[in-house]
Design an enzyme around this catalytic site. Structure first.
Site, PDB file in Angstrom:
ATOM      1  CE1 TYR A  75      -2.945   7.736  -3.166  1.00  0.00           C
ATOM      2  CE2 TYR A  75      -1.706   9.273  -4.585  1.00  0.00           C
ATOM      3  CZ  TYR A  75      -2.013   7.738  -4.161  1.00  0.00           C
ATOM      4  OH  TYR A  75      -1.549   7.191  -4.983  1.00  0.00           O
ATOM      5  CD  GLU A 117      -3.062  -0.297  -0.011  1.00  0.00           C
ATOM      6  OE1 GLU A 117      -3.070  -0.110  -1.224  1.00  0.00           O
ATOM      7  OE2 GLU A 117      -3.652  -1.064   0.172  1.00  0.00           O
ATOM      8  CG  HIS A 118      -0.211   4.830   0.461  1.00  0.00           C
ATOM      9  ND1 HIS A 118      -0.639   5.968  -0.214  1.00  0.00           N
ATOM     10  CD2 HIS A 118      -1.340   4.695   1.146  1.00  0.00           C
ATOM     11  CE1 HIS A 118      -1.860   6.384   0.333  1.00  0.00           C
ATOM     12  NE2 HIS A 118      -2.394   5.540   1.062  1.00  0.00           N
ATOM     13  CB  THR A 119       4.522   0.424  -2.475  1.00  0.00           C
ATOM     14  OG1 THR A 119       3.521  -0.397  -3.171  1.00  0.00           O
ATOM     15  CG2 THR A 119       4.990   0.121  -1.143  1.00  0.00           C
ATOM     16  CG  ASP A 120       0.617   2.770  -6.699  1.00  0.00           C
ATOM     17  OD1 ASP A 120       0.809   3.606  -5.845  1.00  0.00           O
ATOM     18  OD2 ASP A 120      -0.373   2.649  -7.348  1.00  0.00           O
ATOM     19  CG  ASP A 162      -6.054   2.090  -8.073  1.00  0.00           C
ATOM     20  OD1 ASP A 162      -5.371   1.409  -7.158  1.00  0.00           O
ATOM     21  OD2 ASP A 162      -6.483   3.104  -7.738  1.00  0.00           O
ATOM     22  CG  LEU A 184     -13.831  -1.674  -2.612  1.00  0.00           C
ATOM     23  CD1 LEU A 184     -15.123  -2.627  -2.660  1.00  0.00           C
ATOM     24  CD2 LEU A 184     -12.718  -2.496  -2.082  1.00  0.00           C
ATOM     25  CB  SER A 198     -11.912   6.219  -9.812  1.00  0.00           C
ATOM     26  OG  SER A 198     -10.873   5.868  -9.051  1.00  0.00           O
TER      27      SER A 198
END
Ligand code: GLA
Length: 466
Positions: A245, A47-50, A193, A147, A150
């Site tokens: 973010y 999470e929050h790595t991409d 995503d 999820l 968007s």
């Protein structure tokens, strides 16, 4: 990109047929009609790595958005949604499509169309030769729940627009094309995503690496169940969540530059650029380097950071905040948390690598431990959990989950829990009694909390004439 009907189940084909009926009533019975379906995603870990170019391990879920489309001769997108809560929109296709005001749902479709136009413009398909489309949307990925509703909308709209214009791409190229679609709406998101939505595979998690984008399916053990529970705390990325973010994106980018300079590496923009220089690395050593080259916190005016990096402040601002309409505005009253954010991203990357091995070999308990550790790190170091998410995570664990963590950007939205299939009903029940029973709203429980299955990534089909 996929153009196979295999990924469509009967329910989805039925949804497409219903949408097609509406579209035919607008464009005429003889038009060719295409249907694109794209799923949402749940991230198991990473999470929050991409946006630091570091790997993630999501699944595409069995809830999707379907866009049915036919060409029109107006050179515009005529967009409507089966759900009247999302008003109809109409916009011309052109080289530069102006976004609607912030928060407008149709911006995701504009982002998609703009992405296709930009991508194909560099390959000799001029925008003035592209056809407009009449599009009708049916979204079944719950919005603002973490999820990726968007991404499901953007991906399905991009695919529908491509089908209308007879443009093809393989999955990797398509995922790369739409990876930055959230930038159009002002969020500096990474590409997880969209990649999960396009490249996911049934019964598999997808290990995704970035720069360059690569995916490896990882089978989900048959005795594992994945539960998703929505806190019902809206994680709407168009408001304060976006500011939080983007702030994290800046904190990570500055940390990367400080590490790059300390280690004498060239062209470092993101933490992934640092790591790619080493065959072996570990978070502890890199954090030590960071600690001895910068204070744990830096002023949000970027003066200190610029001094450490020996750059002018304005150059650094342009690099990390961006230029133009979507330049990131930082709240200057709070310091940037350089060390803690980096500790999360680097340790999370280590956890992703371990999680892939654990899942592959069916070591669910170990996978669960990694997910628990991920949540702790997100809550304490990345500060993107909330009291509600923490409560859900606790409930899931008390109910027998092997691991539970927030999934997606956080600041609201959903958690994901991993358990043995045989305990899934017990976990769901616990969540119902301890969390949902106390909520004031009347939303059906099943819409917020369910066992989800890894489904196939996006695909397009042409629907037979009526
Ligand atoms: C959002 C973004 C993704 C990713 C996650 C956090 O979902 O769209 O790109 O950064 O947050 O992992």
């Amino acid at each position: 990109m996929n153009s196979t009907a295999e990924a469509w189940n009967d329910r989805e084909l039925q949804r497409a047929a219903t949408l097609a009926k509406h579209v035919r009533s607008i464009v005429g019975a003889d038009s060719r009609i295409f249907a694109a379906r794209a799923p949402g995603r749940v991230n198991l870990i990473g999470e929050h790595t991409d946006y630091s170019g570091l790997p993630v391990l999501p699944i595409a879920i069995d809830r999707s958005t379907i866009v049915v489309a036919a060409a029109n001769s107006d050179r515009e997108i005529a967009l409507s949604n089966l759900d009247p809560a999302w008003p109809s929109r109409r916009f011309p296709i052109s080289k530069n499509i102006e976004p609607y005001p912030t928060g407008d749902w149709a911006n995701y479709v504009k982002a998609a169309v703009q992405g296709v136009i930009d991508h194909f413009a560099t390959r000799g398909h001029a925008v003035d030769r592209m056809l407009g489309a009449t599009m009708l949307v049916d979204g079944r990925v719950p919005p603002a729940a973490g999820l990726s509703s968007s991404a499901a909308l953007t991906v399905s709209a991009a695919m529908a627009f491509m089908a209308i214009n007879n443009l093809q791409l393989d999955g990797i190229d398509a995922a790369t094309m739409v990876a930055r679609s959230e930038w159009y709406v002002g969020t500096r998101a990474g590409g997880m995503d969209q990649a999960a939505s396009i490249l996911g595979r049934r019964d598999h998690a997808t290990f995704i690496e970035f720069e360059p984008l690569r995916v490896y399916p990882v089978p989900i053990p048959a005795d594992a169940a994945i539960i998703v529970a929505d806190s019902r705390q809206i994680a709407d990325k168009s408001g304060t969540v976006r500011a939080e973010y983007n702030r994290r994106v800046v904190e990570c980018a500055i940390a990367a530059r400080i590490l790059g300079r300390a280690l004498k590496l060239d062209n470092v923009r993101i933490l992934g650029d640092v790591i790619r220089n080493f065959e072996r690395w570990n978070s502890r050593d890199l954090l030590r380097v960071l600690e001895s080259n910068a204070p744990a916190r830096l002023g949000a005016d970027l003066n200190e950071a610029a001094a450490i990096l020996d750059e002018s402040r304005s150059a650094l601002e342009n690099d990390v905040l961006g230029v133009g309409a979507n330049r990131i505005a930082l709240d200057s009253n709070r310091p940037l948390e350089i060390l803690r954010r980096t500790r999360h991203v680097l340790s999370e990357t280590e956890r992703v690598m371990l999680a892939v091995e654990a899942l592959k070999s069916g070591r669910l308990r170990e996978m669960g431990d990694l997910m628990n550790e991920s949540h702790r790190s997100l809550a304490e170091d990345f500060e993107c959990s909330t009291a509600q998410l923490d409560r859900l995570v606790e409930c899931a664990r008390r109910g027998g989950a092997l691991g539970a963590r927030l999934t997606g950007a956080g600041f609201g939205g959903s958690i994901v829990a991993l358990c043995e299939s045989s305990t899934a009903a017990r976990v769901v029940d616990r969540l119902r009694q301890e969390y949902y029973a106390n909520l004031a709203d009347s939303l059906p429980f099943e819409e917020s909390c369910a066992v989800l299955h890894a489904g196939d990534g996006a695909s397009t089909i042409e629907l037979a004439a009526a």
